[in-house]
Design a protein around this motif. Structure first.
Motif, PDB file in Angstrom:
ATOM      1  N   TRP A 236     -14.997   1.643  -7.762  1.00  0.00           N
ATOM      2  CA  TRP A 236     -14.301   0.857  -6.734  1.00  0.00           C
ATOM      3  C   TRP A 236     -15.278   0.041  -5.911  1.00  0.00           C
ATOM      4  CZ3 TRP A 236     -11.442   5.733  -4.594  1.00  0.00           C
ATOM      5  CH2 TRP A 236     -10.476   6.152  -5.504  1.00  0.00           C
ATOM      6  N   LEU A 237     -16.436   0.635  -5.623  1.00  0.00           N
ATOM      7  CA  LEU A 237     -17.420  -0.061  -4.784  1.00  0.00           C
ATOM      8  C   LEU A 237     -18.048  -1.260  -5.492  1.00  0.00           C
ATOM      9  CD1 LEU A 237     -19.234   2.930  -3.038  1.00  0.00           C
ATOM     10  CD2 LEU A 237     -17.564   1.352  -2.040  1.00  0.00           C
ATOM     11  N   LYS A 238     -17.844  -1.339  -6.798  1.00  0.00           N
ATOM     12  CA  LYS A 238     -18.388  -2.497  -7.532  1.00  0.00           C
ATOM     13  C   LYS A 238     -17.801  -3.791  -6.977  1.00  0.00           C
ATOM     14  CE  LYS A 238     -19.700  -3.834 -12.137  1.00  0.00           C
ATOM     15  NZ  LYS A 238     -19.754  -3.402 -13.524  1.00  0.00           N
ATOM     16  N   ASP A 239     -16.546  -3.737  -6.539  1.00  0.00           N
ATOM     17  CA  ASP A 239     -15.912  -4.882  -5.879  1.00  0.00           C
ATOM     18  C   ASP A 239     -15.432  -4.421  -4.511  1.00  0.00           C
ATOM     19  OD1 ASP A 239     -14.629  -7.187  -5.082  1.00  0.00           O
ATOM     20  OD2 ASP A 239     -12.956  -6.960  -6.471  1.00  0.00           O
ATOM     21  N   GLY A 240     -16.351  -4.433  -3.547  1.00  0.00           N
ATOM     22  CA  GLY A 240     -16.026  -3.977  -2.201  1.00  0.00           C
ATOM     23  C   GLY A 240     -14.890  -4.737  -1.563  1.00  0.00           C
ATOM     24  N   ASN A 241     -14.631  -5.937  -2.042  1.00  0.00           N
ATOM     25  CA  ASN A 241     -13.551  -6.741  -1.472  1.00  0.00           C
ATOM     26  C   ASN A 241     -12.170  -6.294  -1.961  1.00  0.00           C
ATOM     27  OD1 ASN A 241     -15.277  -8.410   0.097  1.00  0.00           O
ATOM     28  ND2 ASN A 241     -15.812  -9.543  -1.755  1.00  0.00           N
ATOM     29  N   SER A 242     -12.133  -5.278  -2.823  1.00  0.00           N
ATOM     30  CA  SER A 242     -10.844  -4.738  -3.268  1.00  0.00           C
ATOM     31  C   SER A 242     -10.283  -3.751  -2.244  1.00  0.00           C
ATOM     32  CB  SER A 242     -11.000  -4.063  -4.631  1.00  0.00           C
ATOM     33  OG  SER A 242     -11.801  -2.894  -4.521  1.00  0.00           O
ATOM     34  N   PHE A 243     -11.038  -3.497  -1.185  1.00  0.00           N
ATOM     35  CA  PHE A 243     -10.596  -2.638  -0.084  1.00  0.00           C
ATOM     36  C   PHE A 243     -10.006  -3.514   1.016  1.00  0.00           C
ATOM     37  CE2 PHE A 243     -13.645   0.016  -2.270  1.00  0.00           C
ATOM     38  CZ  PHE A 243     -13.119   1.289  -2.144  1.00  0.00           C
ATOM     39  N   PRO A 244      -9.313  -2.918   1.983  1.00  0.00           N
ATOM     40  CA  PRO A 244      -8.772  -3.708   3.100  1.00  0.00           C
ATOM     41  C   PRO A 244      -9.881  -4.461   3.846  1.00  0.00           C
ATOM     42  CG  PRO A 244      -7.841  -1.501   3.120  1.00  0.00           C
ATOM     43  CD  PRO A 244      -8.929  -1.507   2.084  1.00  0.00           C
ATOM     44  N   PRO A 245      -9.546  -5.579   4.466  1.00  0.00           N
ATOM     45  CA  PRO A 245     -10.548  -6.354   5.201  1.00  0.00           C
ATOM     46  C   PRO A 245     -11.175  -5.535   6.336  1.00  0.00           C
ATOM     47  CG  PRO A 245      -8.478  -7.565   5.007  1.00  0.00           C
ATOM     48  CD  PRO A 245      -8.230  -6.183   4.504  1.00  0.00           C
ATOM     49  N   GLN A 246     -12.434  -5.835   6.626  1.00  0.00           N
ATOM     50  CA  GLN A 246     -13.183  -5.180   7.685  1.00  0.00           C
ATOM     51  C   GLN A 246     -13.745  -6.256   8.611  1.00  0.00           C
ATOM     52  OE1 GLN A 246     -15.093  -1.511   5.252  1.00  0.00           O
ATOM     53  NE2 GLN A 246     -16.222  -3.374   5.082  1.00  0.00           N
ATOM     54  N   ASP A 247     -14.310  -5.824   9.747  1.00  0.00           N
ATOM     55  CA  ASP A 247     -14.941  -6.773  10.669  1.00  0.00           C
ATOM     56  C   ASP A 247     -16.094  -7.510  10.015  1.00  0.00           C
ATOM     57  OD1 ASP A 247     -13.173  -6.054  12.647  1.00  0.00           O
ATOM     58  OD2 ASP A 247     -14.549  -4.641  13.613  1.00  0.00           O
ATOM     59  N   ARG A 248     -16.865  -6.794   9.213  1.00  0.00           N
ATOM     60  CA  ARG A 248     -17.985  -7.398   8.482  1.00  0.00           C
ATOM     61  C   ARG A 248     -17.689  -7.309   6.989  1.00  0.00           C
ATOM     62  NH1 ARG A 248     -23.328  -5.029  11.504  1.00  0.00           N
ATOM     63  NH2 ARG A 248     -22.911  -5.936  13.531  1.00  0.00           N
ATOM     64  N   PRO A 249     -18.078  -8.321   6.218  1.00  0.00           N
ATOM     65  CA  PRO A 249     -17.781  -8.319   4.775  1.00  0.00           C
ATOM     66  C   PRO A 249     -18.400  -7.122   4.058  1.00  0.00           C
ATOM     67  CG  PRO A 249     -18.558 -10.475   5.495  1.00  0.00           C
ATOM     68  CD  PRO A 249     -18.761  -9.541   6.646  1.00  0.00           C
ATOM     69  N   ALA A 250     -17.651  -6.559   3.124  1.00  0.00           N
ATOM     70  CA  ALA A 250     -18.095  -5.386   2.372  1.00  0.00           C
ATOM     71  C   ALA A 250     -19.365  -5.678   1.585  1.00  0.00           C
ATOM     72  CB  ALA A 250     -16.991  -4.897   1.450  1.00  0.00           C
ATOM     73  N   ASP A 251     -19.545  -6.906   1.102  1.00  0.00           N
ATOM     74  CA  ASP A 251     -20.750  -7.192   0.323  1.00  0.00           C
ATOM     75  C   ASP A 251     -22.004  -7.217   1.190  1.00  0.00           C
ATOM     76  OD1 ASP A 251     -19.972  -9.561   1.567  1.00  0.00           O
ATOM     77  OD2 ASP A 251     -20.401 -10.825  -0.161  1.00  0.00           O
ATOM     78  N   GLU A 252     -21.848  -7.262   2.514  1.00  0.00           N
ATOM     79  CA  GLU A 252     -22.995  -7.226   3.421  1.00  0.00           C
ATOM     80  C   GLU A 252     -23.317  -5.815   3.885  1.00  0.00           C
ATOM     81  OE1 GLU A 252     -22.562  -9.832   6.753  1.00  0.00           O
ATOM     82  OE2 GLU A 252     -22.093 -11.559   5.481  1.00  0.00           O
ATOM     83  N   VAL A 253     -22.314  -5.070   4.307  1.00  0.00           N
ATOM     84  CA  VAL A 253     -22.558  -3.753   4.914  1.00  0.00           C
ATOM     85  C   VAL A 253     -21.973  -2.599   4.115  1.00  0.00           C
ATOM     86  CG1 VAL A 253     -22.705  -4.686   7.251  1.00  0.00           C
ATOM     87  CG2 VAL A 253     -20.510  -3.865   6.395  1.00  0.00           C
ATOM     88  N   GLY A 254     -21.148  -2.875   3.156  1.00  0.00           N
ATOM     89  CA  GLY A 254     -20.488  -1.823   2.406  1.00  0.00           C
ATOM     90  C   GLY A 254     -19.066  -1.600   2.888  1.00  0.00           C
ATOM     91  N   VAL A 255     -18.443  -0.586   2.353  1.00  0.00           N
ATOM     92  CA  VAL A 255     -17.050  -0.256   2.650  1.00  0.00           C
ATOM     93  C   VAL A 255     -17.029   0.929   3.604  1.00  0.00           C
ATOM     94  CG1 VAL A 255     -14.867   0.523   1.658  1.00  0.00           C
ATOM     95  CG2 VAL A 255     -16.285  -1.123   0.413  1.00  0.00           C
TER      96      VAL A 255
END
Length: 104
Positions: free
Chosen positions: A27-46
């Motif tokens: 799942w973490l291979k595409d962090g953007n498959s999780f709900p949106p966060q304050d900071r992008p998943a590709d920068e800080v993780g999920v």
């Protein structure tokens, strides 16, 4: 790139030996498959709470899963305030893939 030691390989394979931990790494291979966060998943993780929700496990179980993956150096944790965010450690995953002769 330096090879993984036998101990590192054993640790990685043990960490991936649980179906939910293996799924989380996928799942973490595409962090953007999780709900949106304050900071992008590709920068800080999920955020752990999103991993917990997707895995449908308790917070303590999700924390234990992530600690196991982190000890195996398969994920990197970034703390933001009181929250832990996780992303794949692509360097270790690439080394693991090389060790078994293919991509993971």
């Amino acid at each position: 790139m330096e090879d993984l030691s036998d101990d590192q390989l054993v640790s990685a394979f043990k960490a991936l030996g649980h179906p939910t931990r293996l799924a989380i790494l996928g799942w973490l291979k595409d962090g953007n498959s999780f709900p949106p966060q304050d900071r992008p998943a590709d920068e800080v993780g999920v955020c752990l709470k999103h991993i917990q929700a997707r895995a449908n496990v308790s917070q303590s179980t999700a924390s234990q899963f992530m600690a196991t993956l982190q000890r195996a150096d398969l994920v990197i944790c970034t703390r933001i305030g009181q929250f832990s965010h996780y992303r794949r450690n692509e360097r270790t995953i690439a080394k693991l893939g090389e060790a078994i002769g293919g991509d993971i």
